[in-house]
Design a protein around this motif. Structure first.
Motif, PDB file in Angstrom:
ATOM      1  N   GLU A  11      21.010  30.449  35.571  1.00  0.00           N
ATOM      2  CA  GLU A  11      19.870  29.559  35.713  1.00  0.00           C
ATOM      3  C   GLU A  11      18.588  30.349  35.998  1.00  0.00           C
ATOM      4  O   GLU A  11      17.519  30.027  35.461  1.00  0.00           O
TER       5      GLU A  11
ATOM      6  N   LEU B 155      15.092  30.327  33.764  1.00  0.00           N
ATOM      7  CA  LEU B 155      13.742  30.126  34.292  1.00  0.00           C
ATOM      8  C   LEU B 155      12.856  31.333  34.002  1.00  0.00           C
ATOM      9  O   LEU B 155      11.695  31.191  33.622  1.00  0.00           O
TER      10      LEU B 155
ATOM     11  N   HIS C 216       5.571  28.948  40.178  1.00  0.00           N
ATOM     12  CA  HIS C 216       6.495  27.892  39.755  1.00  0.00           C
ATOM     13  C   HIS C 216       7.932  28.380  39.843  1.00  0.00           C
ATOM     14  O   HIS C 216       8.828  27.642  40.292  1.00  0.00           O
ATOM     15  N   LEU C 217       8.184  29.605  39.422  1.00  0.00           N
ATOM     16  CA  LEU C 217       9.520  30.167  39.505  1.00  0.00           C
ATOM     17  C   LEU C 217       9.989  30.237  40.955  1.00  0.00           C
ATOM     18  O   LEU C 217      11.141  29.890  41.268  1.00  0.00           O
TER      19      LEU C 217
ATOM     20  N   GLU D 107      10.968  26.817  42.150  1.00  0.00           N
ATOM     21  CA  GLU D 107      12.266  26.407  41.616  1.00  0.00           C
ATOM     22  C   GLU D 107      13.411  27.107  42.346  1.00  0.00           C
ATOM     23  O   GLU D 107      14.453  26.505  42.603  1.00  0.00           O
TER      24      GLU D 107
ATOM     25  N   ARG E 228      14.038  25.286  45.514  1.00  0.00           N
ATOM     26  CA  ARG E 228      14.775  24.039  45.329  1.00  0.00           C
ATOM     27  C   ARG E 228      16.268  24.284  45.180  1.00  0.00           C
ATOM     28  O   ARG E 228      17.075  23.477  45.619  1.00  0.00           O
TER      29      ARG E 228
END
Length: 331
Positions: free
Chosen positions: A300, A304, A324-325, A328, A331
């Protein structure tokens, strides 16, 4: 770095810019004010050249306005509204959308009368992040204030600008500096700082920068602050891959712990203060992650990273896509 950045304390004048074509083109923009698109790779000296143009053109520093497009489009409304550079334009306008906030700041900046002389200069830096709807608004502002405001757009990707803007601007291409040009920038700076150095140290830092003048200057400053002198050995100790890896590990730990603000601060330090580019940080982040993750999680992460790598290759904001990475990962 806590000390003043050498990129600011040793900012070049027009005469000091290493590329003759850039010196001549920006000099004409002083003598005959015109809208300009300055384009070239990261670290080639675009922003430094525009600042030199403004210094030569204006007696008052208030006649030069610098707006980093990334400061708008990568931030939340609250961050924009509380930024001391913009808050005076946005008092009582909290209900505005982010797009309207940006347009309002631009219109207000362009509408002010020059303090001295007959015009002001507004730089829109990192303009590859400008969305097309904002470009249409920018075109209208340029038309309305063309008599009193000179617009300079600095970008890595001039092709992303809409034709109505390109047609209103004079192009100034800035190529990546040669190794010898970077050496020529570094030598007078370290001499002015009165630090111990040798030619091998200067050559090493120039090679490490790979055509990025800002990275070279900040690399020299980092070496001197950490090691007390600039030699090949001290530069290697200060700028070697282990230094980047340690910071990336720190950033990754913060992201995985959900401490996004800390992770983004480290990212900003690496991009702005240390002069790394997004590709280098992404490569090292993957290298660190391979030693910590496996199976589905690692797959994953690579998915990304592939998306981010494509965005970086297209010249859009390193900060936005790497942040943004990190989000993520949290999360």
């Amino acid at each position: 770095m806590d000390a003043p950045l050498w990129t600011e304390t040793h900012a070049p004048s027009l005469e000091d810019l290493p590329q003759a074509g850039v010196r001549d083109a920006l000099g004409r923009a002083v003598d005959e004010p015109m809208n300009v698109v300055v384009y070239g790779p990261k670290g080639s000296g675009k922003t430094a050249g525009v600042r030199a143009l403004a210094d030569a053109a204006h007696e008052s520093e208030n006649d030069y306005v610098e707006l980093n497009v990334d400061d708008f489009f990568s931030r939340r409304k609250t961050e924009i509204k509380n930024d001391p550079r913009f808050e005076r334009f946005l008092v009582g306008r909290s209900r505005m959308s982010k797009r309207d906030m940006i347009n309002h700041v631009l219109k207000e900046s362009a509408s002010y009368a020059p303090v001295s002389g007959s015009y002001r200069t507004i730089l829109l830096d990192n303009a590859e992040a400008i969305r097309e709807d904002f470009q249409q608004a920018l075109r209208r502002v340029m038309e309305r204030h063309h008599r009193t405001t000179q617009f300079v757009i600095a970008t890595r990707q001039p092709s992303k600008l809409i034709p109505p803007i390109r047609s209103r601007c004079f192009d100034v291409p800035v190529r990546a500096p040669t190794h010898d040009e970077v050496v020529g920038v570094l030598e007078p700076i370290v001499e002015a700082e009165d630090v111990e150095y040798d030619d091998d140290g200067i050559e090493y830092v120039a090679g490490y920068a790979e055509g990025d003048v800002r990275r070279a200057i900040l690399g020299a400053q980092t070496t001197v602050e950490q090691e007390g002198e600039l030699t090949m050995q001290t530069a290697y100790e200060a700028l070697g891959q282990l230094g980047l890896t340690a910071r990336v590990e720190e950033m990754l730990d913060a992201a995985l712990d959900g401490e996004f603000s800390d992770a983004r601060k480290t990212l900003d330090d690496l991009l702005v203060d240390e002069g790394y580019d997004g590709g280098e940080i992404l490569d090292d982040l993957l290298r660190v992650s391979r030693s910590r993750r496996s199976g589905r999680e690692l797959a994953e992460l690579h998915r990304l990273a592939g998306e981010v790598d494509l965005d970086l290759a297209e010249g859009t904001s390193d900060r936005i896509h790497l942040a943004h990475l990190l989000a993520e990962l949290g999360r």
